[in-house]
Each structure stands twice: as C-alpha cells, then as structure tokens.
Design a protein around this motif. Sequence first.
Motif, PDB file in Angstrom:
ATOM      1  N   TRP A 232     -14.864  10.646 -31.563  1.00 53.71           N
ATOM      2  CA  TRP A 232     -14.047   9.536 -32.055  1.00 53.71           C
ATOM      3  C   TRP A 232     -13.545   8.762 -30.836  1.00 53.71           C
ATOM      4  O   TRP A 232     -12.713   9.255 -30.091  1.00 53.71           O
ATOM      5  CB  TRP A 232     -12.879  10.039 -32.893  1.00 53.71           C
ATOM      6  CG  TRP A 232     -13.285  10.520 -34.264  1.00 53.71           C
ATOM      7  CD1 TRP A 232     -13.381  11.807 -34.683  1.00 53.71           C
ATOM      8  CD2 TRP A 232     -13.647   9.701 -35.369  1.00 53.71           C
ATOM      9  NE1 TRP A 232     -13.785  11.849 -35.987  1.00 53.71           N
ATOM     10  CE2 TRP A 232     -13.951  10.566 -36.446  1.00 53.71           C
ATOM     11  CE3 TRP A 232     -13.753   8.325 -35.560  1.00 53.71           C
ATOM     12  CZ2 TRP A 232     -14.355  10.098 -37.687  1.00 53.71           C
ATOM     13  CZ3 TRP A 232     -14.149   7.854 -36.805  1.00 53.71           C
ATOM     14  CH2 TRP A 232     -14.442   8.727 -37.845  1.00 53.71           C
ATOM     15  N   VAL A 233     -14.073   7.564 -30.637  1.00 49.65           N
ATOM     16  CA  VAL A 233     -13.774   6.752 -29.465  1.00 49.65           C
ATOM     17  C   VAL A 233     -12.784   5.654 -29.858  1.00 49.65           C
ATOM     18  O   VAL A 233     -13.021   4.930 -30.829  1.00 49.65           O
ATOM     19  CB  VAL A 233     -15.043   6.120 -28.876  1.00 49.65           C
ATOM     20  CG1 VAL A 233     -14.717   5.309 -27.633  1.00 49.65           C
ATOM     21  CG2 VAL A 233     -16.066   7.219 -28.552  1.00 49.65           C
ATOM     22  N   PRO A 234     -11.660   5.507 -29.123  1.00 51.54           N
ATOM     23  CA  PRO A 234     -10.654   4.491 -29.493  1.00 51.54           C
ATOM     24  C   PRO A 234     -11.037   3.096 -29.012  1.00 51.54           C
ATOM     25  O   PRO A 234     -11.539   2.924 -27.906  1.00 51.54           O
ATOM     26  CB  PRO A 234      -9.394   4.982 -28.781  1.00 51.54           C
ATOM     27  CG  PRO A 234      -9.910   5.737 -27.595  1.00 51.54           C
ATOM     28  CD  PRO A 234     -11.212   6.346 -28.005  1.00 51.54           C
TER      29      PRO A 234
ATOM     30  N   GLU B  99       6.270   4.965 -38.235  1.00 56.71           N
ATOM     31  CA  GLU B  99       4.889   5.332 -37.968  1.00 56.71           C
ATOM     32  C   GLU B  99       4.541   4.971 -36.537  1.00 56.71           C
ATOM     33  O   GLU B  99       5.273   4.254 -35.860  1.00 56.71           O
ATOM     34  CB  GLU B  99       3.943   4.629 -38.938  1.00 56.71           C
ATOM     35  CG  GLU B  99       4.070   5.100 -40.373  1.00 56.71           C
ATOM     36  CD  GLU B  99       2.946   4.582 -41.243  1.00 56.71           C
ATOM     37  OE1 GLU B  99       2.084   3.840 -40.714  1.00 56.71           O
ATOM     38  OE2 GLU B  99       2.924   4.910 -42.438  1.00 56.71           O
ATOM     39  N   LYS B 100       3.394   5.482 -36.094  1.00 55.49           N
ATOM     40  CA  LYS B 100       2.883   5.120 -34.778  1.00 55.49           C
ATOM     41  C   LYS B 100       1.556   4.401 -34.949  1.00 55.49           C
ATOM     42  O   LYS B 100       0.805   4.677 -35.879  1.00 55.49           O
ATOM     43  CB  LYS B 100       2.720   6.367 -33.914  1.00 55.49           C
ATOM     44  CG  LYS B 100       4.050   6.993 -33.520  1.00 55.49           C
ATOM     45  CD  LYS B 100       3.909   7.740 -32.213  1.00 55.49           C
ATOM     46  CE  LYS B 100       5.274   8.068 -31.641  1.00 55.49           C
ATOM     47  NZ  LYS B 100       5.178   8.645 -30.295  1.00 55.49           N
ATOM     48  N   GLU B 101       1.321   3.464 -34.035  1.00 52.22           N
ATOM     49  CA  GLU B 101       0.072   2.728 -34.107  1.00 52.22           C
ATOM     50  C   GLU B 101      -1.101   3.689 -33.932  1.00 52.22           C
ATOM     51  O   GLU B 101      -1.007   4.704 -33.252  1.00 52.22           O
ATOM     52  CB  GLU B 101       0.041   1.634 -33.045  1.00 52.22           C
ATOM     53  CG  GLU B 101       1.048   0.525 -33.330  1.00 52.22           C
ATOM     54  CD  GLU B 101       1.012  -0.591 -32.299  1.00 52.22           C
ATOM     55  OE1 GLU B 101       0.310  -0.442 -31.278  1.00 52.22           O
ATOM     56  OE2 GLU B 101       1.692  -1.602 -32.510  1.00 52.22           O
ATOM     57  N   LEU B 102      -2.208   3.343 -34.531  1.00 54.72           N
ATOM     58  CA  LEU B 102      -3.339   4.259 -34.638  1.00 54.72           C
ATOM     59  C   LEU B 102      -3.861   4.720 -33.290  1.00 54.72           C
ATOM     60  O   LEU B 102      -4.093   5.913 -33.076  1.00 54.72           O
ATOM     61  CB  LEU B 102      -4.472   3.572 -35.431  1.00 54.72           C
ATOM     62  CG  LEU B 102      -5.698   4.420 -35.734  1.00 54.72           C
ATOM     63  CD1 LEU B 102      -5.336   5.579 -36.651  1.00 54.72           C
ATOM     64  CD2 LEU B 102      -6.791   3.562 -36.375  1.00 54.72           C
ATOM     65  N   VAL B 103      -4.047   3.807 -32.364  1.00 57.04           N
ATOM     66  CA  VAL B 103      -4.623   4.149 -31.060  1.00 57.04           C
ATOM     67  C   VAL B 103      -3.547   4.277 -29.984  1.00 57.04           C
ATOM     68  O   VAL B 103      -3.482   5.263 -29.263  1.00 57.04           O
ATOM     69  CB  VAL B 103      -5.679   3.107 -30.636  1.00 57.04           C
ATOM     70  CG1 VAL B 103      -6.126   3.340 -29.191  1.00 57.04           C
ATOM     71  CG2 VAL B 103      -6.875   3.162 -31.574  1.00 57.04           C
TER      72      VAL B 103
ATOM     73  N   GLY C 192      -8.587  10.539 -23.491  1.00 57.23           N
ATOM     74  CA  GLY C 192      -8.259  10.063 -24.823  1.00 57.23           C
ATOM     75  C   GLY C 192      -9.376  10.157 -25.818  1.00 57.23           C
ATOM     76  O   GLY C 192      -9.257   9.654 -26.916  1.00 57.23           O
ATOM     77  N   LEU C 193     -10.537  10.752 -25.499  1.00 51.77           N
ATOM     78  CA  LEU C 193     -11.610  10.902 -26.461  1.00 51.77           C
ATOM     79  C   LEU C 193     -11.431  12.219 -27.194  1.00 51.77           C
ATOM     80  O   LEU C 193     -11.246  13.262 -26.598  1.00 51.77           O
ATOM     81  CB  LEU C 193     -12.966  10.876 -25.752  1.00 51.77           C
ATOM     82  CG  LEU C 193     -13.258   9.625 -24.924  1.00 51.77           C
ATOM     83  CD1 LEU C 193     -14.653   9.719 -24.342  1.00 51.77           C
ATOM     84  CD2 LEU C 193     -13.127   8.387 -25.771  1.00 51.77           C
ATOM     85  N   MET C 194     -11.560  12.179 -28.519  1.00 45.25           N
ATOM     86  CA  MET C 194     -11.359  13.376 -29.320  1.00 45.25           C
ATOM     87  C   MET C 194     -12.729  13.930 -29.696  1.00 45.25           C
ATOM     88  O   MET C 194     -13.356  13.473 -30.649  1.00 45.25           O
ATOM     89  CB  MET C 194     -10.533  13.044 -30.560  1.00 45.25           C
ATOM     90  CG  MET C 194      -9.125  12.620 -30.213  1.00 45.25           C
ATOM     91  SD  MET C 194      -8.143  12.208 -31.642  1.00 45.25           S
ATOM     92  CE  MET C 194      -8.791  10.593 -32.020  1.00 45.25           C
TER      93      MET C 194
ATOM     94  N   TYR D 243     -16.767   6.771 -34.577  1.00 43.87           N
ATOM     95  CA  TYR D 243     -17.475   8.024 -34.332  1.00 43.87           C
ATOM     96  C   TYR D 243     -18.825   7.688 -33.736  1.00 43.87           C
ATOM     97  O   TYR D 243     -19.730   7.217 -34.423  1.00 43.87           O
ATOM     98  CB  TYR D 243     -17.631   8.793 -35.650  1.00 43.87           C
ATOM     99  CG  TYR D 243     -18.160  10.194 -35.486  1.00 43.87           C
ATOM    100  CD1 TYR D 243     -17.539  11.092 -34.621  1.00 43.87           C
ATOM    101  CD2 TYR D 243     -19.259  10.627 -36.221  1.00 43.87           C
ATOM    102  CE1 TYR D 243     -18.007  12.392 -34.487  1.00 43.87           C
ATOM    103  CE2 TYR D 243     -19.740  11.922 -36.089  1.00 43.87           C
ATOM    104  CZ  TYR D 243     -19.114  12.798 -35.221  1.00 43.87           C
ATOM    105  OH  TYR D 243     -19.581  14.074 -35.080  1.00 43.87           O
ATOM    106  N   GLU D 244     -18.944   7.877 -32.418  1.00 44.73           N
ATOM    107  CA  GLU D 244     -20.153   7.434 -31.742  1.00 44.73           C
ATOM    108  C   GLU D 244     -20.428   8.280 -30.511  1.00 44.73           C
ATOM    109  O   GLU D 244     -19.603   9.075 -30.074  1.00 44.73           O
ATOM    110  CB  GLU D 244     -20.031   5.968 -31.343  1.00 44.73           C
ATOM    111  CG  GLU D 244     -18.885   5.673 -30.404  1.00 44.73           C
ATOM    112  CD  GLU D 244     -18.684   4.183 -30.174  1.00 44.73           C
ATOM    113  OE1 GLU D 244     -19.035   3.391 -31.064  1.00 44.73           O
ATOM    114  OE2 GLU D 244     -18.188   3.814 -29.100  1.00 44.73           O
ATOM    115  N   GLU D 245     -21.620   8.074 -29.942  1.00 44.06           N
ATOM    116  CA  GLU D 245     -22.018   8.787 -28.736  1.00 44.06           C
ATOM    117  C   GLU D 245     -21.152   8.335 -27.569  1.00 44.06           C
ATOM    118  O   GLU D 245     -20.982   7.142 -27.342  1.00 44.06           O
ATOM    119  CB  GLU D 245     -23.481   8.485 -28.423  1.00 44.06           C
ATOM    120  CG  GLU D 245     -24.153   9.513 -27.527  1.00 44.06           C
ATOM    121  CD  GLU D 245     -24.619  10.738 -28.290  1.00 44.06           C
ATOM    122  OE1 GLU D 245     -24.894  11.755 -27.650  1.00 44.06           O
ATOM    123  OE2 GLU D 245     -24.701  10.679 -29.531  1.00 44.06           O
TER     124      GLU D 245
END
Length: 610
Positions: free
Chosen positions: A418-420, A255-259, A403-405, A393-395
């Motif tokens: 979705w901000v890491p 697996e890969k780390e989430l961020v 890197g922001l989705m 999930y924020e402004e």
Amino acid sequence: MKKITYIIITLLCISVPANAQLGKLMGKGKAGKKSGSFATVWESEFDNKATRLAITTESGGMTVGTDENSASVIDSEGKLIWAGDYKKITTNKTNKCEFQYIIWKDKGGYLFLFDERSLGKDRVAVIDLATGKELWNSELYQNLIQKGTKGEEGVDEGELDTVKYINELDAFLISQKNSVILVNADTGEQIWETNRFKGGVGKYIYNAAKNEIVMVNFKPTALGALFTGFKNQIVKVNAKNGDVIWDATFMGSIEKELVTKRAVVDLWLRDDKIFMYLNGLSVYDYKSGTKLWESVYENDMDGGNGNFLTGKKRSKIYRTVADPLFTKDAVYIVILGSRDKTKYVEKHDLATGKLLWTSEKITGAFCMPNIYKAGDKVVVQVGGKVQVQEYRYEEASTGAAGGLMALGGVGNGSAKQWVPYIYWDYKTQKNSVLALDDATGKTAWRSEKFDKRITDFILEGESQLFVGDGDEFYSYNIQDGNQNYSVKHNDARVGKATDVIDFGENVVVLSEKGLASYAKKDGKRNYATEKIRGVDHFYIIGDNYFLRDQRNNKNIIYGINMENGETKGSVQSKGKGGSPKYGDGIDITSDGEYVFAFKGRKVEKIRVNN
C-alpha cells in the motif's frame, strides 16, 4: 492543479536520492557554473546507510541520517560531526528503533527513539543531535504505538499519536492509559502528571502571558483498546504544575487525514475566547471554559464524505470547505448543508454567535475552498482544486523502511504494498467568482465564465481580483464585478492554468507545462517559459521560487527566476527521504538558498543562486 501525484513517505523514511544537475551524484559532470545549472557546494557521506531518516536543519547547519540501529550527523561543511550505534550510545541498550523523529532546537535538537519490545518493556531514549550523547532513557512509557504494527502508520507531523512535543515548554506530553505526563525534553524529568486529561493531544494553544495550555484530545490508535469510558475533552491546564483549570466536552470525534495523519481540528484564541473548528465552529470562554455559542455543520473531518474504497485503492478528499474567516467583530463560515449538500455562507457576530445573515444557496459546487474580505464585499471562490489522499496497492521497492505498509515480499527488492499518494485534482462543478454584500449577505455580483476549472484568487487591496480558468486569465473590479480585462492564456502555450502566484506588479500563472507572467495593470504578458512539463506544486521559500514535478516516480525541483521565467537550475531525485513537503530525497533550507539531495549514504549540498 491537474491530476498530479506524488508519493509522501509519512515518516521521512529514506533510502534517499538525488542528482543535482541531472546526474552529479551518479558521477557525471562537475558543479554547474553555466546559466541554468545549480552549483554543487559539496558531496559527503553518512557513516551509516540512512534508510530511516535523512534530513537537514532549517539553516542547513546540520544534516542527519539514521537507520534502525544507528545515526550519523554532518556539519554545514559536509564533515562528519559524530556517528554511533544506538545500542552503544544508550545506557538501556535501545536498539532496532522502528519509530524515530527529530525535533530541531537552537543549534542542535533531539532524536527521539522508540524501541518496541516483543518480550519485556518498551524502551524510549532521547539523543542530543549536537553531540551524539544520550540525554535520557526510560522504560516507564508503554503502549506508545499500536502493538504488532509498523510505527510509521501512526505519525502526525513526525510525532507519535501518544507523544506531543510542546515547543514553548521544551517538553514532551506523553499519553498513557490513565494519565498524561509532561516530561522535560532535555533531562527526561517528569514535570507533572494529570489524570484529568486522557488520550492523545490533537491540537494545543500555549498562552505565554499566563503560562497556560489549552488542548483538545483524541483517541489514539495505540491506546484505543486500553481506554474505557473515553470522553472528548478540551481543557485548560496550568503549564507549571499540571492543574486542570477547567474541563469541557465536545461532540463528534477527531479524525486523522488518511495519509498525513494530521488531526483534522483547529484551535484559535481570540479576544478571550477559544474557537474550535470541528463539526462546525464551537466557541468557549477562555477564563471559565463555558461554551458561549456554536454553529454545527460538516467540514473536512470526513474528507468531504469522500472515502472511496476499491480492491487496489483507498482514497479520501480534503480541502473542500474554507476555514472560517475572522474579522474584528464577525466570523464568516462556509456551510455544507447536511441534507441537500448545497453550500452557503453565514456571517456571525464574533462575541455572541448571533446569525447576522445567510447567503443564497450555492448549488452545483463540489467545493468552496477559499473566502476573502475586501472592503464591503465578501468574495467567495466557488469550485477549484481539492486534495486527494490515497493508498494504492502496487509494486514498490522494499529496500528501505518507512511509510510503505508491506503486505508481501521478503527482503530487499519489490513487493505489492500500500503506497501513499497525495495530489490535487479538479472535480466537475459549477465554478464561479461570487461577491456578497457584507451588510446583508445578498449577492452583489457573480461571474460564471469558468467552464473547466477555476484557480485560487489574488486580491489587490479592495479593488482588483485576479483569477484563471485554465484557458484564460481574468481581472475583475471587486466592487462592481466589471471585468477589467481577459487574456487568452492558452496562447502562452504552457498548458492549462493550475494556480496563480502574486509577484509584485505581476501575476505569474502556474500551468501544467510551465509559467506565464501578466502585468496586473493591463494583463500584458511579460513572458512565457519554455516547457516544464508535469509541474504539480510551487514553493516560495525566502526570496526564491521553486516548481516541482513528480511524474513517473521522479522528483524534480526547479529553481525559477520569476522576473523573466528563466530556470536557474534543477535537482532530480529518484529515491526516498528528505522532507515530505518537498518530495522524496529533497530538503531545502528555510531561506531557499540551498537544496540538499540524498541517496543512500550520500548527501549533496547544492547552491541555488550562483
């Protein structure tokens, strides 16, 4: 550390920031000359907006800024070396490159560009950073990123899942549907191709003496739908011609780390054996690939079973279990029980894998992140901080790619995204210092005085151990467990201890609001700093020490004189860019002597030691 957050932009994306001496880039003040201020060496501007990458070499000799369509490079004096549009530089008109990354090499390096085409073939180009000239381009390599997504989502240490730079060979390993291709990084020439290894390269070891590569694969997101009959492989390859010397399989999945997207797997070469850390420890004969022995247990691959999903947050926990500890003839493993979730330590013979002993079960521990060897004792850290990686999930600003989705919003400004985030957190658990007898595994002694938290340890040879619990600072005799001394750390008024730093004859305790230094011999306090609130991390770079504060969407880097605790100066950034390990808008040279701060087109070089 206390629950501390910092945004990591997984692709070094940038609309970057900074103001040395708290405002220099904003036109306030001059280069600092007084004590407590860094000095500005120069300010300069990129020729373009630098919304994609803004980063400097380890030496600070070259600084690069890119956007989707262009790049510019500045030298060590702040003067422009070259600037240009990708469409004009590349002969295949590579343009609008949503994925880019940099490989530094000698006095220059490579800028790797990927141009996903909705109609027609995807384009790849590589530019020489020293000259701005195209080295090569190709339309042979397709499906390098998952279609219909942003390239930033699939990065691993700045690379694509499907492209791995092999530093020792100065070459790219490119994964395609049916094969893996080794390409000369400088010329684009295909060196070899093999269809006996498929998928992305999760980790590799290069053996220079034999010119061989051992590598382990994983199923990359971009190619997942293309594979049929994918199998887990660990292979040894002749690096000259690509011949597969041996091929073995392994259980589980990488697996890969989430961020960070770091592949959660490790490889070590020891005494003609390959040790692979995944779903436990597996050992292979280097010459033949035969599996010699294995110990199966859970590790961080599932984030400590911590995949927490809510409507506005996705979170995983890492760094819960210590890496294996190797000695000349043994390996020590922290085991997470699969049924009762208790933990314990095992000692195995390095050559045969024979289980030599198992420690008592250690209950009440959420994590056991470190294990040490000191003479005839094995010292175990029970409890401590864990790493949390999450998306919220924020402004957030949409002014720069990266890197922001984004899930909404149009153009510049802000939108829900979705901000890491990555931060360290303390979980409620039964913290302790545990010493095991190396011959038997039996408990030699154990101290459980750590009610609220426990820091990592500092060991002084085989005799003395230093540790903090938030409010107190302790020294133990490793051999018998007797407490040499304890100091009321809360009297230093710098907040609860979060980490300990080895500084010669002293231990510096990093705390929530500053630093306190204690003499190793007797625990006498040397100094306590003035309040530096929100410290979440420290860096030792060359002979320089830095602290970081990333509260409230800021990123402040402090330079600290560890002899007396004085602040040399600080750089504050409010934008994005730089190196992810230092936070938004900041990069630091490998000797720690210079800090680079970015803000849009602007870049500032700052001297740490005046």
